[in-house]
Design a protein around this motif. Structure first.
Motif, PDB file in Angstrom:
ATOM      1  N   GLU A  38       0.836  -1.194   0.000  1.00 25.49           N
ATOM      2  CA  GLU A  38       0.000   0.000   0.000  1.00 25.49           C
ATOM      3  C   GLU A  38       0.872   1.246   0.000  1.00 25.49           C
ATOM      4  OE1 GLU A  38      -3.958  -1.586   2.449  1.00 25.49           O
ATOM      5  OE2 GLU A  38      -2.556  -0.171   3.372  1.00 25.49           O
ATOM      6  N   ARG A  39       0.364   2.281  -0.615  1.00 20.92           N
ATOM      7  CA  ARG A  39       1.000   3.592  -0.591  1.00 20.92           C
ATOM      8  C   ARG A  39      -0.063   4.603  -0.173  1.00 20.92           C
ATOM      9  NH1 ARG A  39       5.746   6.622  -0.342  1.00 20.92           N
ATOM     10  NH2 ARG A  39       5.445   8.624  -1.422  1.00 20.92           N
ATOM     11  N   GLU A  40       0.197   5.280   0.943  1.00 23.14           N
ATOM     12  CA  GLU A  40      -0.772   6.227   1.486  1.00 23.14           C
ATOM     13  C   GLU A  40      -0.141   7.608   1.614  1.00 23.14           C
ATOM     14  OE1 GLU A  40      -3.561   5.221   4.871  1.00 23.14           O
ATOM     15  OE2 GLU A  40      -2.247   6.667   5.881  1.00 23.14           O
ATOM     16  N   SER A  41      -0.788   8.619   1.036  1.00 24.61           N
ATOM     17  CA  SER A  41      -0.340  10.007   1.123  1.00 24.61           C
ATOM     18  C   SER A  41      -1.442  10.823   1.789  1.00 24.61           C
ATOM     19  CB  SER A  41      -0.031  10.575  -0.256  1.00 24.61           C
ATOM     20  OG  SER A  41       1.024   9.872  -0.867  1.00 24.61           O
ATOM     21  N   THR A  42      -1.083  11.551   2.847  1.00 23.94           N
ATOM     22  CA  THR A  42      -2.050  12.323   3.613  1.00 23.94           C
ATOM     23  C   THR A  42      -1.593  13.770   3.710  1.00 23.94           C
ATOM     24  OG1 THR A  42      -2.530  10.351   4.936  1.00 23.94           O
ATOM     25  CG2 THR A  42      -3.351  12.454   5.771  1.00 23.94           C
ATOM     26  N   LYS A  43      -2.526  14.694   3.470  1.00 27.63           N
ATOM     27  CA  LYS A  43      -2.251  16.117   3.557  1.00 27.63           C
ATOM     28  C   LYS A  43      -3.131  16.753   4.622  1.00 27.63           C
ATOM     29  CE  LYS A  43      -1.010  16.485  -1.350  1.00 27.63           C
ATOM     30  NZ  LYS A  43      -1.303  17.137  -2.648  1.00 27.63           N
ATOM     31  N   PHE A  44      -2.590  17.779   5.270  1.00 25.48           N
ATOM     32  CA  PHE A  44      -3.294  18.496   6.331  1.00 25.48           C
ATOM     33  C   PHE A  44      -3.139  19.987   6.094  1.00 25.48           C
ATOM     34  CE2 PHE A  44      -2.734  20.785  10.396  1.00 25.48           C
ATOM     35  CZ  PHE A  44      -3.981  20.591  10.976  1.00 25.48           C
ATOM     36  N   GLU A  45      -4.228  20.715   6.300  1.00 22.94           N
ATOM     37  CA  GLU A  45      -4.210  22.162   6.111  1.00 22.94           C
ATOM     38  C   GLU A  45      -4.945  22.843   7.254  1.00 22.94           C
ATOM     39  OE1 GLU A  45      -6.805  24.785   3.241  1.00 22.94           O
ATOM     40  OE2 GLU A  45      -5.082  24.011   2.113  1.00 22.94           O
ATOM     41  N   GLN A  46      -4.363  23.920   7.779  1.00 20.71           N
ATOM     42  CA  GLN A  46      -5.011  24.697   8.831  1.00 20.71           C
ATOM     43  C   GLN A  46      -4.992  26.172   8.428  1.00 20.71           C
ATOM     44  OE1 GLN A  46      -3.246  24.434  12.730  1.00 20.71           O
ATOM     45  NE2 GLN A  46      -4.954  25.449  13.724  1.00 20.71           N
ATOM     46  N   ARG A  47      -6.127  26.841   8.655  1.00 20.80           N
ATOM     47  CA  ARG A  47      -6.236  28.253   8.350  1.00 20.80           C
ATOM     48  C   ARG A  47      -6.892  28.976   9.521  1.00 20.80           C
ATOM     49  NH1 ARG A  47      -3.066  26.846   5.285  1.00 20.80           N
ATOM     50  NH2 ARG A  47      -3.081  26.950   2.986  1.00 20.80           N
ATOM     51  N   GLY A  48      -6.424  30.205   9.781  1.00 24.87           N
ATOM     52  CA  GLY A  48      -6.988  31.001  10.864  1.00 24.87           C
ATOM     53  C   GLY A  48      -6.342  32.364  10.927  1.00 24.87           C
ATOM     54  N   ALA A  49      -6.883  33.214  11.786  1.00 31.65           N
ATOM     55  CA  ALA A  49      -6.354  34.563  11.948  1.00 31.65           C
ATOM     56  C   ALA A  49      -5.001  34.523  12.639  1.00 31.65           C
ATOM     57  CB  ALA A  49      -7.334  35.414  12.758  1.00 31.65           C
TER      58      ALA A  49
END
Length: 640
Positions: A334-345
């Motif tokens: 298996e090949r797993e790619s995970t992305k995370f994004e956070q936005r705020g003031a």
């Protein structure tokens, strides 16, 4: 590592060579797909297993899967208020993100919310069955499968056309409705469903009078096409759109939830495409799958965007199932790619960020049959992680049928949970700052079980004892005196979980059945002084009792449930500069009753009540549990 895996495969192949041939397959309604990498008979798995069928779901008439989980041994459910509010599930004293959830094989835990599954958004429409395998399963399914794996399996379609649905109304202006259907032919099947739940809600904080409403819409479609007897294609798409209000914590005056104009807007999407090559009786089958998950969680304050987190995960996998006499060997990558994004003031720091992690895995899983009475499973998984050291996890389980009515089970395994994006990089001004130097959590678990049938098979008794030792547990509430915020750290020493599970089901007659479950859990960790203390939100005692009665030639049905939650510790953070303190939440009983009557082949009437005693309790400190609720509706089905 390569020598270890090569030796493992060779050993299993040699073992199978000396065995006589015997088919391990069985009809679909007699196998599970979660206890191993290939379908397996429940009696051949040493782990504790519970399967909730479509009939169990129909009997409860619950709209949320989390309400069904209270009836499963080892499970403790915590609601932070009313419908649509945060719901956490812990198994055998594990953390909430130590329970891995699959939906039709797609990993569904949300990387954008601490790798926890969003139980508050999982409704029951169009679900065929729910498979639960307790104990360590990382060698099969990867990071996070420490306490259990819960597999939600939706309806797969039919070779005949059918359509149905329901509509119901109830307390707090609740209006729920759903539609589902299936169609198919000789070579194709398709299934679809859509459901919407909405309620004006009630006040979830101790003070104030603001009601917190919620609305959830979920839809799914799946199907399969057999090009010929040896080539099968499958696809599935699922989408969730949810909005829920909540009371934010008043950090300055009380330290408790208080009326506020706060809400969360969440969207989730699932998709998969797969192919299987090989006829049903082929010695080797090949499986190729592409699975996708994304989420977006928008936090709203006073009707305006405040902050957000989002995630995206793509998994590509190949598996080969090789039959070796009566044994079955599964090899997968298996090949797993995970992305995370956070936005705020940007306030006293910048929370805006983009992170990514990749994992490449090799899995070996072996289903063995030593004798007619002895079966065993052996699995190993090697994870090559872009951010952490390589990880090797394994599991060995065995079952021994002493007599036709007595079965012994044993299971031992290791598991791993990688630190979450939030624990490593999360930034919430004045509240939390992540720690990028965290190490994965590691556990070793053991459990023994006994299955016993009595009274000519009418009484089924299941008993399990379990133990888990967790190293490097991550504490996400460590106070940082420099920033006056909390952070996450790996704890010294080990966390220990010990306990026992009992489940009994008595089919007194064709029209009356009784059942009960009980779990004792002792979950402790070491504090800064080296003393053992109870872990938070882990009740020592949980259980349930239910009765199922049919009448009027099976047209009528009554189902009664009583769920018990024992006392549990929680943590309270009073306004600065007062230190945090441990508080104890009281025990409670939640009683429910469902009544159904089938007017004809098409129309069914039903009514249900939850928390019938209007019990006032808190499953999370400061958040009230919903009071008595009553609902009634009609269900219609056309076709097969």
């Amino acid at each position: 590592m390569k020598k270890f895996i090569a030796s493992l495969v060779l050993g299993m192949a040699l073992a199978s060579a000396s065995a006589s041939a015997q088919d391990l397959t069985a009809p679909d309604d007699q196998i599970i797909v979660t206890g191993a990498r290939a379908p397996v008979l429940p009696g051949n798995v040493g782990s504790a297993i519970t399967v909730l069928s479509s009939d169990d779901i129909e009997r409860h008439q619950s709209r949320y899967v989390s309400d069904l989980l209270r009836t499963i041994p080892g499970f403790a459910v915590s609601h932070s208020g009313v419908a649509g509010s945060q719901t956490q599930v812990r198994v055998r004293g594990s953390e909430a993100n130590h329970v891995l959830v699959l939906i039709d094989g797609i990993q569904a835990n949300d990387p954008a919310t601490g790798d926890e599954f969003r139980w508050e958004y999982l409704t029951t429409n169009n679900i065929e069955r729910i498979e639960v395998v307790r104990g360590p399963q990382s060698s099969l399914w990867g990071s996070g499968a420490l306490g259990a794996v819960v597999h939600i399996i939706t309806r797969s379609g039919s070779d005949r056309q059918s359509v149905g649905g329901y509509v119901e109304g109830g307390t707090d202006s609740a209006l729920n409705g759903a539609l589902r259907g299936a169609a198919g032919g000789e070579r194709f099947k398709i299934s679809y469903g859509i459901e919407q739940l909405s309620t004006d809600g009630t006040n979830i904080s101790r003070s104030g009078d603001e009601d917190d409403d919620s609305e959830i819409t979920s839809a799914n479609i799946s199907g399969q096409f057999a090009a010929n007897d040896a080539i099968l294609f499958k696809f599935g798409v699922r989408s969730i759109d949810a909005y829920s209000q909540f009371d934010a914590v008043d950090f300055f005056v009380t330290g408790l939830p208080a009326d506020s104009d706060s809400a969360t807007d969440t969207r989730q999407n699932y998709a998969q495409l797969g192919a299987t090559l090989g006829a049903s009786d082929a010695g080797t089958k090949h499986h190729l799958n592409v699975r996708y998950f994304d989420s977006e969680n928008q936090n709203l304050v006073d009707g305006s965007d405040d902050s957000s987190t989002s995630s995206e995960r793509l998994t590509i996998g190949y598996q080969s199932d090789i039959r070796l006499g009566r044994q079955l060997l599964s090899l997968a990558v298996e090949r797993e790619s995970t992305k995370f994004e956070q936005r705020g003031a940007i306030v006293f720091g910048d929370p805006n960020q983009d992170q990514e992690i990749d994992v490449t895995s090799a899995i070996v899983d072996f289903q063995g049959r030593a004798t007619e009475r002895l079966s065993w499973l052996l699995s190993a998984r090697l994870d090559n992680n872009s951010d952490f050291d390589n990880s090797l996890t394994g599991r060995l389980s065995a079952t021994y049928r002493v007599t036709e009515s007595t079965v012994l089970r044993a299971n031992v395994g290791t598991a791993q949970k990688n630190p979450t994006f939030t624990e490593r990089f999360g930034f919430f001004p004045g509240q939390f700052i992540g720690n990028p130097d965290l190490k994965p959590e590691l556990s070793t678990s053991y459990d023994l079980g006994l299955g016993q049938q009595l009274l000519a098979g009418k009484l089924d008794l299941q008993v399990s004892v379990f133990r888990q030792d967790l190293e490097d547990e991550i504490n996400g509430f460590v106070f940082d005196p420099v920033t006056f915020s909390s952070t996450a750290e790996n704890m010294t020493g080990s966390s220990k979980r010990r306990g026992a599970e009992i489940a009994a089901q008595w089919n007194i007659s064709e029209s009356l059945g009784l059942g009960s479950t009980y779990t004792y859990t002792d979950a402790t960790e070491q504090d800064a002084g080296g003393n053992r203390i109870d872990e938070l939100r882990r009740p020592r005692h949980v259980g349930s009792v239910y009765a199922d009665m049919r009448f009027a030639q099976d047209r009528g049905r009554l189902a009664f449930t009583a769920d018990y939650g024992g006392t549990r510790d929680d943590i309270f953070f009073p306004p600065f500069p007062e230190p945090s303190e441990i508080v104890t939440l009281s025990n409670y009983w939640l009683l429910g009753l469902t009544a159904q009557y089938q007017l004809n082949d098409t129309v069914k009437l039903f009514a249900r009540g939850t928390n019938l005693l209007d019990t006032q309790c808190e499953q999370v400190y400061g958040y009230q549990t919903a009071g008595r609720k009553l609902y009634a509706g009609v269900q219609m089905t056309f076709g097969n």
